[in-house]
Design an enzyme around this catalytic site. Structure first.
Site, short mmCIF file in Angstrom:
data_model
loop_
_atom_site.label_atom_id
_atom_site.label_comp_id
_atom_site.label_asym_id
_atom_site.label_seq_id
_atom_site.Cartn_x
_atom_site.Cartn_y
_atom_site.Cartn_z
N VAL A 149 -3.14 21.90 -4.17
CA VAL A 149 -1.66 21.79 -3.77
C VAL A 149 -1.53 22.10 -2.13
O VAL A 149 -2.47 23.01 -1.66
CB VAL A 149 -1.02 22.82 -4.42
CG1 VAL A 149 0.67 23.06 -3.74
CG2 VAL A 149 -0.66 22.65 -5.71
N TYR A 171 2.29 5.13 6.57
CA TYR A 171 2.97 4.50 5.26
C TYR A 171 4.38 4.32 5.74
O TYR A 171 4.92 3.06 5.54
CB TYR A 171 2.71 5.43 4.19
CG TYR A 171 3.50 5.06 3.04
CD1 TYR A 171 3.46 3.86 2.46
CD2 TYR A 171 4.35 5.84 2.62
CE1 TYR A 171 4.42 3.58 1.43
CE2 TYR A 171 5.51 5.36 1.73
CZ TYR A 171 5.47 4.36 1.14
OH TYR A 171 6.24 4.02 0.06
N THR A 196 11.33 2.86 0.62
CA THR A 196 11.37 4.37 0.37
C THR A 196 12.46 5.48 1.13
O THR A 196 12.60 4.91 2.27
CB THR A 196 9.89 4.79 0.71
OG1 THR A 196 9.61 6.30 0.71
CG2 THR A 196 9.47 4.36 2.23
N ASP A 197 12.47 6.57 0.53
CA ASP A 197 13.14 7.50 1.55
C ASP A 197 12.48 8.05 2.64
O ASP A 197 12.94 8.75 3.48
CB ASP A 197 13.70 8.96 0.56
CG ASP A 197 12.40 9.57 0.01
OD1 ASP A 197 11.24 8.94 0.06
OD2 ASP A 197 12.81 10.52 -0.83
N GLU A 198 10.93 7.73 2.51
CA GLU A 198 10.31 8.40 3.70
C GLU A 198 10.52 7.72 5.18
O GLU A 198 10.15 8.15 6.11
CB GLU A 198 8.52 8.14 3.40
CG GLU A 198 8.45 8.96 2.23
CD GLU A 198 7.07 9.06 1.75
OE1 GLU A 198 6.17 9.05 2.91
OE2 GLU A 198 6.43 9.20 0.69
N GLU A 209 0.90 -1.05 -0.04
CA GLU A 209 0.05 -0.04 -0.07
C GLU A 209 1.03 1.05 0.03
O GLU A 209 1.79 1.31 0.89
CB GLU A 209 -0.64 -0.04 1.19
CG GLU A 209 -1.99 -1.10 1.24
CD GLU A 209 -2.95 -0.80 0.18
OE1 GLU A 209 -3.06 0.26 -0.31
OE2 GLU A 209 -3.59 -1.76 -0.19
N ARG A 211 -1.57 18.40 4.50
CA ARG A 211 -1.72 17.05 5.13
C ARG A 211 -1.06 17.10 6.42
O ARG A 211 0.06 17.54 6.67
CB ARG A 211 -0.81 16.19 4.15
CG ARG A 211 -0.57 14.65 4.75
CD ARG A 211 0.64 14.22 3.96
NE ARG A 211 0.18 13.84 2.53
CZ ARG A 211 1.08 13.25 1.51
NH1 ARG A 211 2.24 13.25 1.70
NH2 ARG A 211 0.52 12.87 0.30
N LYS A 241 6.86 0.97 6.19
CA LYS A 241 7.70 0.35 5.30
C LYS A 241 8.95 0.42 6.13
O LYS A 241 10.03 -0.44 5.71
CB LYS A 241 7.83 1.62 4.10
CG LYS A 241 7.04 1.68 3.06
CD LYS A 241 6.65 0.46 2.28
CE LYS A 241 7.93 0.23 1.39
NZ LYS A 241 7.68 -0.90 0.31
N1 LIG Z 1 5.78 5.59 -6.29
C1 LIG Z 1 6.87 5.96 -5.50
O1 LIG Z 1 7.16 7.18 -5.87
C2 LIG Z 1 7.58 5.39 -4.42
C3 LIG Z 1 8.76 6.08 -3.93
C4 LIG Z 1 9.45 5.17 -2.93
C5 LIG Z 1 9.19 3.76 -2.62
N2 LIG Z 1 8.10 3.24 -3.43
C6 LIG Z 1 7.73 1.74 -3.02
O2 LIG Z 1 7.79 0.97 -4.42
C7 LIG Z 1 6.88 0.05 -4.50
C8 LIG Z 1 5.94 0.20 -5.56
O3 LIG Z 1 5.37 1.40 -5.64
P1 LIG Z 1 4.07 1.91 -6.69
O4 LIG Z 1 4.30 3.27 -6.37
O5 LIG Z 1 4.54 0.99 -7.74
O6 LIG Z 1 2.86 1.34 -5.93
P2 LIG Z 1 1.50 1.03 -6.44
O7 LIG Z 1 0.46 1.46 -5.21
O8 LIG Z 1 1.43 1.87 -7.81
O9 LIG Z 1 1.23 -0.33 -6.82
C9 LIG Z 1 1.49 -1.33 -5.69
C10 LIG Z 1 0.98 -2.89 -6.26
O10 LIG Z 1 1.12 -3.61 -5.28
C11 LIG Z 1 -0.07 -4.38 -5.53
N3 LIG Z 1 -0.47 -5.07 -3.98
C12 LIG Z 1 -0.86 -4.44 -3.15
N4 LIG Z 1 -1.07 -4.89 -1.89
C13 LIG Z 1 -0.96 -6.43 -2.33
C14 LIG Z 1 -0.94 -7.51 -1.64
N5 LIG Z 1 -1.21 -7.63 -0.53
N6 LIG Z 1 -0.56 -8.69 -2.10
C15 LIG Z 1 -0.01 -8.54 -3.59
N7 LIG Z 1 -0.11 -7.44 -4.34
C16 LIG Z 1 -0.49 -6.35 -3.79
C17 LIG Z 1 -1.24 -3.50 -5.86
O11 LIG Z 1 -2.41 -4.37 -6.63
C18 LIG Z 1 -0.25 -3.00 -6.84
O12 LIG Z 1 -0.32 -3.38 -8.21
C19 LIG Z 1 6.29 0.15 -2.86
O13 LIG Z 1 6.83 -0.85 -2.12
C20 LIG Z 1 6.57 1.59 -2.49
O14 LIG Z 1 6.57 1.51 -1.00
C21 LIG Z 1 7.22 3.94 -4.34
#
Ligand SMILES: NC(=O)c1ccc[n+]([C@@H]2O[C@H](COP(=O)([O-])OP(=O)(O)OC[C@H]3O[C@@H](n4cnc5c(N)ncnc54)[C@H](O)[C@@H]3O)[C@@H](O)[C@H]2O)c1
Length: 338
Positions: free
Chosen positions: A214, A158, A132-134, A82, A287, A162
């Site tokens: 924003v 979140y 994530t960097d968060e 998530e 937020r 993580k």
């Molecule tokens: N998007 C960003 O800018 C960003 C930045 C830092 C880290 N991340 C990390 O990168 C990863 C991917 O991020 P994203 O932006 O592609 O996320 P996203 O929300 O677009 O996609 C998440 C995917 O995981 C699937 N999913 C969720 N719960 C699940 C479960 N219980 N079992 C199986 N599948 C499940 C969803 O269906 C979806 O396809 C995450 O771990 C996120 O924390 C993302």
């Protein structure tokens, strides 16, 4: 072959598509298809036998165990999560379930699989955790960027979920010898992102002539990483990353949200004549606990593995706006895209 989790989401689908194009290595893609995942992101692979899609939950240990036993992947690349901070504030339970319990379930099954593997398969096996960097918290305007040594200080549910998963991954390496590597990346942008996140949300709103919300004063700063660069970094860490280590991945592109939104408006106005998108900008209540600034020191991955981002923010943003304009019908028409 690789077992990818969350490969129907934003970064996961970009990774699946680019890995198949770059290396041809087969992929089993386990994704629950929550609101954030969509098979349309993988449409180009619908007739490609190298991609096996399995709809399922990473918390389902029976299913994960079966997939590992059947496909014997050389690595697990774990994206499933998530991922939206606002949703974690209104409903944190799903974040603990997928990001903490789900990662724990995967680690347990990966450990059982690893322990039964032959010694040559053990040597090759990796569990790559995408984070994530968060997890590092928030920076002041003049603070140095986050390094891999920065103590964790997550501020949202979140980020806390993580951070918990990062700790579990670390512990599975130290306690059980599972060959893990973790990447902590900054904000990604590019094709296939769900339109609740800043860039696709602003593009969708601007094209519809709707307000561009924003948060606060808009001066929150993020570092932006083009998703294709991130996918390259993951492949590099998978091949050459040191076991048990974490690597920061960033785009060297810090920008305040309001400046980014103005830039997006000018790119949209250039492509769609007659628009004055910046007039739609509306400041909304901030937020809760909104982190002020993130910045990534990417010296470690550059020095140790020779990776650096290739895309400039200007060119990456232009490509991104073009992609959303070309895919406006299919991408923004998703029924769940509320
Ligand atoms: N998007 C960003 O800018 C960003 C930045 C830092 C880290 N991340 C990390 O990168 C990863 C991917 O991020 P994203 O932006 O592609 O996320 P996203 O929300 O677009 O996609 C998440 C995917 O995981 C699937 N999913 C969720 N719960 C699940 C479960 N219980 N079992 C199986 N599948 C499940 C969803 O269906 C979806 O396809 C995450 O771990 C996120 O924390 C993302």
């Amino acid at each position: 072959m690789l077992l990818v989790t969350g490969g129907a989401g934003f970064i996961g689908s970009n990774f699946v598509l680019s890995t198949l194009a770059a290396t041809g290595e087969a992929i089993v893609n386990l994704d629950k298809l929550t609101y954030a995942g969509h098979l349309r992101n993988l449409h180009a692979l619908r007739a490609d036998a190298r991609h096996v899609f399995v709809r399922g939950d990473i918390c389902d240990r029976g299913l994960v165990g079966e997939l590992l036993a059947k496909h014997k992947p050389r690595a697990v690349v774990h994206f499933a999560a998530e991922s939206h901070v606002d949703r974690s504030i209104s409903g944190p339970a799903a974040f603990v379930q997928t990001n903490v319990v789900g990662t724990f379930s995967l680690l347990e099954e990966a450990r059982a699989f690893y322990e039964k593997s032959s010694s040559s398969d053990k040597q090759k096996f990796r569990f790559l955790h995408v984070s994530t960097d968060e997890v590092y918290g928030s920076l002041g305007p003049d603070d140095p960027a986050f390094t891999e040594e920065t103590p964790f200080a997550p501020n949202s549910p979140y980020a806390a979920s993580k951070a918990s998963s990062d700790h579990l991954v670390r512990a599975y390496h130290h306690t059980y010898g599972l060959p893990t590597v973790t990447t902590n990346c900054s904000n990604n942008y590019g094709p296939h992102q769900f339109p609740e996140k800043l860039i696709p949300l602003m593009i969708r709103q601007a094209l519809a002539g709707q307000p561009l919300p924003v948060y606060g004063d808009g001066r929150n700063v993020r570092d932006w990483l083009y998703v294709a660069d991130h996918c390259d970094a993951i492949r590099v860490v998978l091949e050459r990353g040191r076991i048990g280590e974490t690597y920061n991945v960033g785009g060297n592109a810090e920008m305040a949200n309001i400046d980014l939104v103005r830039l997006l408006c000018s790119l949209i106005d250039k492509s769609v004549p007659g628009r004055r998108s910046a007039e739609l900008i509306t400041f909304v209540k901030d937020r809760p606990g909104h982190d002020r600034r993130y910045a990534m020191d990417i010296g470690k991955i550059r020095r140790e593995l020779g990776w650096a981002p290739r895309e400039s923010f200007a060119s990456g943003l232009e490509k991104t706006v073009r992609w959303y304009l070309e895919n406006i019908e299919t991408h923004f028409a998703r029924p769940e895209a509320a």
